[in-house]
Design an enzyme around this catalytic site. Structure first.
Site, PDB file in Angstrom:
ATOM      1  N   GLY A 123       0.747  -1.244  -0.006  1.00  0.00           N
ATOM      2  CA  GLY A 123       0.127  -0.012   0.094  1.00  0.00           C
ATOM      3  C   GLY A 123       0.793   1.242   0.123  1.00  0.00           C
ATOM      4  CD  GLU A 163       0.040   2.305   3.366  1.00  0.00           C
ATOM      5  OE1 GLU A 163       0.632   3.334   3.436  1.00  0.00           O
ATOM      6  OE2 GLU A 163       1.027   1.265   3.337  1.00  0.00           O
ATOM      7  CD1 TRP A 174      13.119   3.504   9.539  1.00  0.00           C
ATOM      8  CD2 TRP A 174      11.343   2.330   9.966  1.00  0.00           C
ATOM      9  NE1 TRP A 174      12.634   3.335   8.340  1.00  0.00           N
ATOM     10  CE2 TRP A 174      11.492   2.683   8.528  1.00  0.00           C
ATOM     11  CE3 TRP A 174      10.210   1.773  10.080  1.00  0.00           C
ATOM     12  CZ2 TRP A 174      10.665   2.425   7.402  1.00  0.00           C
ATOM     13  CZ3 TRP A 174       9.231   1.283   9.389  1.00  0.00           C
ATOM     14  CH2 TRP A 174       9.493   1.624   7.814  1.00  0.00           C
ATOM     15  CG  ASP A 185       7.993   8.193  15.837  1.00  0.00           C
ATOM     16  OD1 ASP A 185       8.638   9.338  16.662  1.00  0.00           O
ATOM     17  OD2 ASP A 185       7.885   7.343  16.219  1.00  0.00           O
ATOM     18  CB  VAL A 187       5.699  10.039  18.073  1.00  0.00           C
ATOM     19  CG1 VAL A 187       4.965   9.710  19.259  1.00  0.00           C
ATOM     20  CG2 VAL A 187       4.894  10.461  17.052  1.00  0.00           C
ATOM     21  CB  THR A 190       7.531   5.716  19.242  1.00  0.00           C
ATOM     22  OG1 THR A 190       7.793   7.042  18.798  1.00  0.00           O
ATOM     23  CG2 THR A 190       6.217   5.895  19.115  1.00  0.00           C
ATOM     24  CD  GLN A 193      11.904   0.295  15.286  1.00  0.00           C
ATOM     25  OE1 GLN A 193      10.929   0.534  16.276  1.00  0.00           O
ATOM     26  NE2 GLN A 193      11.478  -0.148  14.025  1.00  0.00           N
TER      27      GLN A 193
HETATM   28  N1  ARG Z   1       3.715   1.015   2.915  1.00  0.00           N
HETATM   29  C1  ARG Z   1       4.137  -0.403   3.321  1.00  0.00           C
HETATM   30  C2  ARG Z   1       4.544  -1.561   2.305  1.00  0.00           C
HETATM   31  O1  ARG Z   1       3.964  -1.241   1.428  1.00  0.00           O
HETATM   32  C3  ARG Z   1       2.826  -1.076   4.066  1.00  0.00           C
HETATM   33  C4  ARG Z   1       3.409  -2.197   5.379  1.00  0.00           C
HETATM   34  C5  ARG Z   1       2.052  -2.622   5.871  1.00  0.00           C
HETATM   35  N2  ARG Z   1       2.721  -3.569   6.876  1.00  0.00           N
HETATM   36  C6  ARG Z   1       1.622  -4.564   7.431  1.00  0.00           C
HETATM   37  N3  ARG Z   1       2.045  -5.428   8.191  1.00  0.00           N
HETATM   38  N4  ARG Z   1       0.479  -4.731   6.724  1.00  0.00           N
HETATM   39  O2  ARG Z   1       5.251  -2.139   2.333  1.00  0.00           O
HETATM   40 ZN    ZN Z   2       4.325   3.360   5.460  1.00  0.00          ZN
HETATM   41 CA    CA Z   3      16.008   5.254  12.859  1.00  0.00          CA
END
Ligand code: ARG
Ligand code: ZN
Ligand code: CA
Length: 253
Positions: A123, A163, A174, A185, A187, A190, A193
């Site tokens: 996504g 998303e 991270w 990030d 924030v 968190t 990382q």
């Molecule tokens: N934008 C990330 C990708 O395309 C989405 C990661 C979503 N992670 C998940 N466990 N569903 O890799």
């Molecule tokens: Zn992402």
């Molecule tokens: Ca990092």
């Protein structure tokens, strides 16, 4: 903000094969996951390690399929569009009718979600403040919802949770600096990382001197498998609130 805010969603199902023309049941299964994850009502929340339990946030956000279309007519919130495009790249083409996609509904009133065959990604999302014509999130149909064409290990509906986190201005946990320890990030609650995590890590997983508790890899904004992510933090929820008070304020009211 105390009240729950409900975000109307339009799902654009852009399909080249009958399989990609996913069922209403699959769409509903995705809405159910969103309404759990953003309300701290997900059944796996009790897997959060004890040390972080107080940080788990109820983001007070809910989602419903739109019941009124941009012209004011009743709708079920789903647009189905057949396309000659076999598979889309992550280049916004699926959002544009003249590229074989489905045009966005007004981005100040609807969260546009496109579901399609997608190359090389589960996504992608836009952050607040960009062009309205491409605002929203795109999800691979095989990573959408929990039934139908959804495929393990991404059949937990968490790609849309992740998303939509971006759509509310959340960054990757991270800090998007490769494996470095200087990215943020933005924030506070968190842990710092190194790089992203994949698969199904075991707690604690230490990087960047963040011992003893290590990475918060079970956060929706990491890259682990769906079954291994189950929380947003209070700080992330506040950042989403700020997006709603600012660039996404048209959704309040
Ligand atoms: N934008 C990330 C990708 O395309 C989405 C990661 C979503 N992670 C998940 N466990 N569903 O890799
Ligand atoms: Zn992402
Ligand atoms: Ca990092």
């Amino acid at each position: 903000r105390e009240e729950v805010v409900t975000i109307p969603i339009v799902v654009h199902v852009v399909h080249h094969t009958p399989e990609q023309d996913i069922t209403q049941e699959q769409i509903d299964s995705q809405l159910k996951v969103l309404n759990e994850d953003f309300r701290r009502a997900n059944p796996d929340v009790d897997k959060v390690p004890e040390v972080w339990r107080d940080l788990v946030a109820d983001a007070r956000l809910e989602f419903k399929l739109a019941d009124t279309d941009p012209d004011g007519n009743p709708t079920n919130g789903v647009v189905r569009k057949e396309t000659s495009v076999e598979s889309f790249d992550a280049d916004h083409g699926v959002k544009l009718g003249d590229r074989g996609g489905s045009d966005a509904w007004p981005a100040d009133r609807y969260l546009n979600v496109w579901v399609c065959e997608l190359n090389n990604a589960l996504g992608y999302a836009t952050f607040p403040g960009g062009p309205a014509e491409i605002d929203g999130v795109v999800i691979l149909h095989r990573a959408f919802g929990t039934t139908g064409t959804a495929e393990a290990p991404y059949d937990g509906g968490r790609t849309a949770t992740h998303e939509i986190g971006h759509w509310f201005n959340l960054r990757h946990i991270w800090g998007d600096d490769g494996d470095g320890c200087s990215g943020s990030d933005f924030v506070d609650d968190t842990p710092n990382q190194g790089g992203h995590n994949r698969g199904t890590p075991t707690f604690p997983k230490v990087s960047c001197d963040n011992a003893p508790h290590g990475d918060m890899f079970m956060n929706y904004m990491d890259y682990v498998e769906d079954a291994s992510m189950y929380m947003f933090t209070t700080g992330q929820s506040e950042r989403m609130d700020a997006a709603l008070a600012g660039p996404r304020a048209s959704f309040l009211s």
